[in-house]
Design an enzyme around this catalytic site. Structure first.
Site, PDB file in Angstrom:
ATOM      1  N   LYS A  27      17.424 -20.806  -9.101  1.00  0.00           N
ATOM      2  CA  LYS A  27      17.333 -19.997 -10.309  1.00  0.00           C
ATOM      3  C   LYS A  27      16.126 -19.077 -10.187  1.00  0.00           C
ATOM      4  O   LYS A  27      14.997 -19.535  -9.961  1.00  0.00           O
ATOM      5  CB  LYS A  27      17.176 -20.908 -11.541  1.00  0.00           C
ATOM      6  CG  LYS A  27      17.511 -20.217 -12.857  1.00  0.00           C
ATOM      7  CD  LYS A  27      19.011 -20.052 -13.013  1.00  0.00           C
ATOM      8  CE  LYS A  27      19.415 -19.785 -14.447  1.00  0.00           C
ATOM      9  NZ  LYS A  27      20.878 -19.624 -14.594  1.00  0.00           N
ATOM     10  N   THR A  51      21.954 -24.531 -11.446  1.00  0.00           N
ATOM     11  CA  THR A  51      20.785 -23.672 -11.638  1.00  0.00           C
ATOM     12  C   THR A  51      20.295 -23.721 -13.085  1.00  0.00           C
ATOM     13  O   THR A  51      19.104 -23.542 -13.344  1.00  0.00           O
ATOM     14  CB  THR A  51      21.072 -22.220 -11.220  1.00  0.00           C
ATOM     15  OG1 THR A  51      22.066 -21.648 -12.074  1.00  0.00           O
ATOM     16  CG2 THR A  51      21.541 -22.151  -9.782  1.00  0.00           C
ATOM     17  N   ARG A 108     -12.049  10.881   2.858  1.00  0.00           N
ATOM     18  CA  ARG A 108     -10.761  11.034   2.191  1.00  0.00           C
ATOM     19  C   ARG A 108     -10.686  10.122   0.966  1.00  0.00           C
ATOM     20  O   ARG A 108     -11.477   9.175   0.819  1.00  0.00           O
ATOM     21  CB  ARG A 108      -9.615  10.676   3.137  1.00  0.00           C
ATOM     22  CG  ARG A 108      -9.647   9.230   3.611  1.00  0.00           C
ATOM     23  CD  ARG A 108      -8.447   8.881   4.481  1.00  0.00           C
ATOM     24  NE  ARG A 108      -8.503   7.481   4.924  1.00  0.00           N
ATOM     25  CZ  ARG A 108      -7.506   6.858   5.533  1.00  0.00           C
ATOM     26  NH1 ARG A 108      -6.378   7.489   5.790  1.00  0.00           N
ATOM     27  NH2 ARG A 108      -7.623   5.604   5.907  1.00  0.00           N
ATOM     28  N   GLN A 153      -7.353  -0.877   8.471  1.00  0.00           N
ATOM     29  CA  GLN A 153      -7.218  -2.048   9.325  1.00  0.00           C
ATOM     30  C   GLN A 153      -8.526  -2.843   9.401  1.00  0.00           C
ATOM     31  O   GLN A 153      -8.549  -4.070   9.246  1.00  0.00           O
ATOM     32  CB  GLN A 153      -6.782  -1.631  10.742  1.00  0.00           C
ATOM     33  CG  GLN A 153      -5.349  -1.178  10.843  1.00  0.00           C
ATOM     34  CD  GLN A 153      -5.173   0.319  10.605  1.00  0.00           C
ATOM     35  OE1 GLN A 153      -5.962   0.944   9.903  1.00  0.00           O
ATOM     36  NE2 GLN A 153      -4.129   0.883  11.207  1.00  0.00           N
ATOM     37  N   HIS A 179      -0.612   8.173  -1.450  1.00  0.00           N
ATOM     38  CA  HIS A 179      -1.018   9.477  -0.952  1.00  0.00           C
ATOM     39  C   HIS A 179      -1.245  10.522  -2.044  1.00  0.00           C
ATOM     40  O   HIS A 179      -0.659  10.453  -3.116  1.00  0.00           O
ATOM     41  CB  HIS A 179       0.032  10.015   0.032  1.00  0.00           C
ATOM     42  CG  HIS A 179       0.124   9.200   1.289  1.00  0.00           C
ATOM     43  ND1 HIS A 179      -0.941   8.966   2.092  1.00  0.00           N
ATOM     44  CD2 HIS A 179       1.179   8.563   1.857  1.00  0.00           C
ATOM     45  CE1 HIS A 179      -0.560   8.214   3.118  1.00  0.00           C
ATOM     46  NE2 HIS A 179       0.715   7.957   2.994  1.00  0.00           N
TER      47      HIS A 179
END
Length: 313
Positions: A11, A58, A177, A229, A257
């Site tokens: 469920k 369920t 940036r 990263q 972006h």
């Protein structure tokens, strides 16, 4: 000859709301969750022979979730998910694995007249605290905690340069940036042998969640990031350092972006993977909005970079 190689059912999207009333203090606390229950075991005949004698309905899973929520604490969610998962494997001999996913939504107490209000709350963003608990008759209890949907942005302090280039590369190198992402951070606890082991760890669940959230926000804000990263790797290191009971930490960070709208209102995608591209308004009376004059940007949803990692002990 075909054979059933894997099967589970359950469920999903069970909505649970629980209020805790502190009569002495005159305050209330609320928890709202979305729960998913999935079961595995000796259920193959329901698929292959239309024989449902081993099927736990369920709807039974839904009602069980409500009953467990009534009879047990729902905080921390790691405990509630573990109690619920353990219930299914302990109650039904033919169910070997039960997976319970809990998504806890944010309700923050309102401040009214400078004081915390005793029973009024506001939805504090789309961020959720997530937990998956898997109870296995053979292996014990596996628990993964997570932060999801935490949207963050820094307007400077992020760079991306020195990457591999060839004839397919058009991306410009960038020293500074905008960096925006939606944090999905998870940490896997050492496997618990029994539910009692989970119960003995209860104080550490909230502490780990607070530490993971604080590390994520502080490193994101303070670091002059050379890449997503490297920043996410440092976040994993710090969480592993602070929470010794955790065996692995993972992050998934999609780029959000901000693209440049170029001359004659056309979109110029000068740097698809760089989030600091702006709106060129020079066509309108020479209005400056590039370089050091940049202030207005155009957010875009796709395509986007997706950076992931898992750091283990």
């Amino acid at each position: 000859m075909p054979q059933l190689s894997a099967a589970q059912y359950g469920k999903d999207n069970i909505r649970v709301y629980k209020v805790h009333r502190d009569e002495k203090a005159g305050t209330q606390d609320v928890v709202e969750m979305t729960v998913c229950v999935l079961l595995q075991g000796e259920i193959e005949t329901s698929y292959t022979e239309a024989d449902n004698h081993n099927v736990v309905a369920t709807d039974t899973m839904k009602q069980t979730t409500y009953i467990i929520a009534k009879q047990h604490p729902v905080n921390p969610p790691e405990l509630f998910a573990s109690i619920l998962a353990d219930h299914f494997t302990a109650t039904y001999p033919h169910i070997h694995i039960a997976s319970v996913k809990v998504k806890q939504h944010r309700w923050t107490r309102m401040t009214v007249d400078g004081q915390p209000h005793p029973h009024s709350f506001m939805r504090d963003g789309s961020e959720t605290r997530n937990v998956e608990a898997v109870s296995s008759k053979a292996d014990g209890l596996y628990v993964r905690s997570a932060i999801a949907g935490l949207l963050v942005l820094k307007s400077t302090g992020s760079a991306f340069h020195g990457f591999y280039r060839n004839e397919y590369t058009s991306l410009a190198e960038v020293q500074d940036r905008i960096l925006s992402t939606e944090v999905d951070c998870g940490w896997k606890w050492n496997t618990f042998k029994t539910l009692k082991d989970v119960e003995s760890t209860v104080p550490k669940f909230d502490e780990a969640w607070k530490n993971a959230r604080q590390i994520t926000l502080e490193l994101f804000a303070k670091e002059e990031s050379p890449s997503v990263q490297n920043t996410m790797y440092k976040m994993c290191e710090e969480i592993l350092k602070l929470v010794p009971e955790v065996k692995a930490v993972d992050y998934s960070l999609p780029n959000k972006h901000y693209f440049e709208i170029g001359e004659q209102h056309r979109t110029r995608l000068r740097s698809l993977d760089c989030a600091d591209i702006l709106v060129d308004l020079s066509w309108h009376k020479g209005l400056k909005n590039t370089g050091k004059d940049a202030e207005v940007y155009a957010p875009q949803s796709d395509p986007n970079g997706l950076i992931q990692c898992t750091v283990s002990r």
